[in-house]
Enzyme design. Structure first.
Site, PDB file in Angstrom:
ATOM      1  N   GLN A 137       0.837  -1.050  -0.025  1.00  3.94           N
ATOM      2  CA  GLN A 137       0.170   0.018  -0.022  1.00  3.94           C
ATOM      3  C   GLN A 137       0.829   1.189  -0.055  1.00  3.94           C
ATOM      4  OE1 GLN A 137      -2.123   0.613   3.685  1.00  3.94           O
ATOM      5  NE2 GLN A 137      -3.870   1.755   2.975  1.00  3.94           N
ATOM      6  N   SER A 140       0.700   6.532   3.013  1.00  4.00           N
ATOM      7  CA  SER A 140       1.578   7.641   3.696  1.00  4.00           C
ATOM      8  C   SER A 140       2.840   8.348   3.179  1.00  4.00           C
ATOM      9  CB  SER A 140       1.845   7.336   5.276  1.00  4.00           C
ATOM     10  OG  SER A 140       0.568   6.854   5.789  1.00  4.00           O
ATOM     11  N   GLU A 254      -9.412  -1.978   5.186  1.00  7.26           N
ATOM     12  CA  GLU A 254      -8.459  -2.010   5.953  1.00  7.26           C
ATOM     13  C   GLU A 254      -8.565  -2.104   7.365  1.00  7.26           C
ATOM     14  OE1 GLU A 254      -3.807  -0.275   6.642  1.00  7.26           O
ATOM     15  OE2 GLU A 254      -5.543   1.161   6.044  1.00  7.26           O
ATOM     16  N   GLU A 389      -6.973   8.828  17.164  1.00  5.18           N
ATOM     17  CA  GLU A 389      -7.458  10.151  16.825  1.00  5.18           C
ATOM     18  C   GLU A 389      -8.210  10.271  15.498  1.00  5.18           C
ATOM     19  OE1 GLU A 389      -4.347   9.857  20.057  1.00  5.18           O
ATOM     20  OE2 GLU A 389      -4.359   9.290  17.937  1.00  5.18           O
TER      21      GLU A 389
END
Length: 406
Positions: A137, A140, A254, A389
């Protein structure tokens, strides 16, 4: 005159299917693999498979039961939810694990079935269903983690192909992957609308991976660099600018899988129960209970939470196999799974005392050394796949209906 079978209107079609499943498993599942975990679903490097593991993977791949509810036309099992549940139950009964896994199954495959072209499905889904291709993947970046939409890896339109330049980080299994599904920027003038979903061959010239060593001692993640990498236009999934929508859908798949079964979280739940560990290291009282009453109550609460969580996961997994697929509720599962996983690791270390803090050398068993690394690796569970978060934000907006106030 009617036969007995014709008169028996109570015959359940699932019973016949269950019998077929049992017969097939008896013929194809090697007894030597009973109770063994699925080595192919881990993000760690692919282990060398035994002859029995190779045979079992091939059998499940040929049957399509590694991805039982995927369409048969693309190499899946074509089963409905009830049949898939029967298959899962029968495999569990004999201690069989699914040998078909990885990110292709967990995330990319379900997303491609929803958004991919017919040509893309025919090209990629059968290979995923047989575990013939390993995917990673590309999401990021060093400057785009929690704010993923800030990604800058750019795919420049060159007519019949894109020229890709940029960097990704935390690429799980990047050093072993054959292909990468990536979010790239195709328009620098827009943020979310400028992102596209692209498939990249990891063997292409210009792709470089550098493994990242973690505190646990393993290196399952990579920095991945793309320098003038040519990607054919047919590797674009959907239309240009639709990457953010497709990418978010993939993240739901995911998070569902990171919550439990087949994931790192699921493997952390495996093994010896915390209560059994406590009896071994802390001893028992005259009633056979863990000696420490405070510890005993904390273990009870943890194991109740774990049992309730796993049952909820099972229900959610069955519901997700409907046409709607996974929902924003996967964010709840991700957060709860992360908390329970970390609680288990902390309890285990506390129970084992100094024996749970070994790194290497004599005086520690293999299980004790593994526990140390499991505890350290578990710190990442509440970060990767979207931090707790970020999940809280999704829960607040998508489930509770709480909107930002300007």
């Amino acid at each position: 005159m009617a036969t007995a079978a014709e008169l028996d209107v109570s015959v359940n079609p699932l019973d016949a299917f269950r019998t077929d499943v049992r017969d097939w498993l008896a013929t194809n599942f090697p007894p030597s693999l009973k109770g063994k975990d699925n080595s192919l679903s881990a993000i760690e490097g692919p282990a060398e498979l035994s002859a029995d593991e190779v045979a079992w993977k091939k059998a499940m791949g040929d049957k399509g039961w590694g991805v039982p509810t995927w369409p048969a036309q693309y190499g899946g099992g074509g089963l409905d939810r009830a049949q898939a549940r029967v298959l899962q139950e029968e495999m569990g009964r004999i201690g069989a694990s699914n040998p078909i896994g990885g990110m292709g199954v967990m995330m990319f495959g379900p997303t491609l079935l929803e958004y991919g072209s017919e040509a893309q499905k025919n090209e990629h889904i059968p290979a995923i269903a047989k575990a013939e291709v390993r995917w990673c993947q590309g999401y990021s970046e060093p400057g785009a983690g929690s704010d993923l939409a800030s990604l800058q890896m750019f795919a420049e339109d060159k007519g019949d192909h894109y020229l890709v330049n940029g960097q990704k980080t935390w690429t799980s299994g990047g050093q072993w992957a054959d292909k990468c599904f990536a979010l790239v920027r195709t328009d620098k003038s827009k943020k979310h609308e400028g992102i596209s979903f692209l498939l990249i061959d990891m063997t292409s010239p210009g792709v470089e991976v550098k493994p990242i060593r973690l505190i646990s001692g393993s290196s399952p993640f990579c920095e991945t660099f793309f320098s003038d990498v040519k990607v054919p236009k047919e590797n674009l999934v959907g239309q240009e600018g639709e990457g953010w929508t497709i990418g978010k859908r993939l993240l739901q798949h995911e998070r569902q899988n990171l919550s439990g079964g087949g994931s790192a979280v699921g493997r952390m739940f495996a093994g010896k129960a915390v209560s059994a560990l406590a009896k071994e290291y802390r001893g028992t009282d005259e009633q056979g209970r863990v000696n420490d009453s405070d510890l005993r109550m904390r273990i009870v609460r943890h194991e109740m939470d774990s049992r309730a969580f796993m049952l909820t996961l099972r229900r959610a997994a069955l519901e997700s196999k409907s046409n709607q697929g996974p929902s924003a509720a996967t964010s709840i599962m991700k957060n709860v799974g992360a908390r329970i996983t970390q609680d288990r690791a902390e309890l285990s270390i506390e129970i084992m005392g100094m024996n749970g803090l070994g790194w290497e050398g004599e005086g520690f068993s293999a299980d004790e050394l593994t526990q140390t690394r499991t505890w350290l690796f578990g710190k990442a569970v509440s970060i990767y796949g979207g931090s707790s978060e970020i999940q809280n934000n999704v829960i607040a907006k998508r489930i509770l209906g709480m909107l930002d106030h300007q």
